[in-house]
Design a protein around this motif. Structure first.
Motif, PDB file in Angstrom:
ATOM      1  N   PHE A 143     -51.129  39.193  23.578  1.00 48.25           N
ATOM      2  CA  PHE A 143     -52.403  39.634  24.153  1.00 48.25           C
ATOM      3  C   PHE A 143     -52.454  41.160  24.091  1.00 48.25           C
ATOM      4  O   PHE A 143     -52.066  41.833  25.043  1.00 48.25           O
TER       5      PHE A 143
ATOM      6  N   ARG B  82     -54.782  43.320  24.347  1.00 48.18           N
ATOM      7  CA  ARG B  82     -55.567  43.964  25.394  1.00 48.18           C
ATOM      8  C   ARG B  82     -55.499  43.113  26.656  1.00 48.18           C
ATOM      9  O   ARG B  82     -55.393  41.890  26.588  1.00 48.18           O
TER      10      ARG B  82
ATOM     11  N   GLU C 186     -57.835  42.367  28.543  1.00 41.86           N
ATOM     12  CA  GLU C 186     -58.980  41.462  28.517  1.00 41.86           C
ATOM     13  C   GLU C 186     -58.664  40.179  27.742  1.00 41.86           C
ATOM     14  O   GLU C 186     -59.175  39.116  28.067  1.00 41.86           O
ATOM     15  N   ASP C 187     -57.834  40.282  26.709  1.00 43.51           N
ATOM     16  CA  ASP C 187     -57.442  39.098  25.934  1.00 43.51           C
ATOM     17  C   ASP C 187     -56.663  38.114  26.800  1.00 43.51           C
ATOM     18  O   ASP C 187     -56.862  36.901  26.705  1.00 43.51           O
TER      19      ASP C 187
ATOM     20  N   GLU D 228     -59.118  36.534  29.298  1.00 46.69           N
ATOM     21  CA  GLU D 228     -59.970  35.565  28.612  1.00 46.69           C
ATOM     22  C   GLU D 228     -59.216  34.253  28.369  1.00 46.69           C
ATOM     23  O   GLU D 228     -59.760  33.165  28.579  1.00 46.69           O
TER      24      GLU D 228
END
Length: 54
Positions: A19, A21, A23-24, A27
Motif C-alpha cells: 500500500f 499511499r 489512502e490505498d 481503501e
C-alpha cells in the motif's frame, strides 16, 4: 502505520510495499468491510424473518 503493521503481525516495510499511499490501505480496508456487509445483507434478504415473541 507502525501500530497497524504491529497489529497485523507484519514488518513496517511490508505495508508501504503493498500500500504505497495511506489512502490505498484505507481503501482496501473499506472495500473488505463493504464486501462483508454486502454478503451479510444478501443472506438476510433470503432468510426467513424472525417470529414474533409473545
Amino acid at each position: 502505520m507502525r501500530d497497524i503493521a504491529r497489529r497485523a503481525g507484519v514488518g513496517l516495510t511490508t505495508l508501504p510495499h503493498h500500500f504505497p499511499r495511506r489512502e490505498d490501505l484505507f481503501e482496501a480496508l473499506l472495500r473488505t468491510k463493504l464486501d462483508v456487509l454486502t454478503q451479510r445483507a444478501g443472506k438476510l434478504e433470503t432468510s426467513t424473518p424472525p417470529t414474533k415473541r409473545s
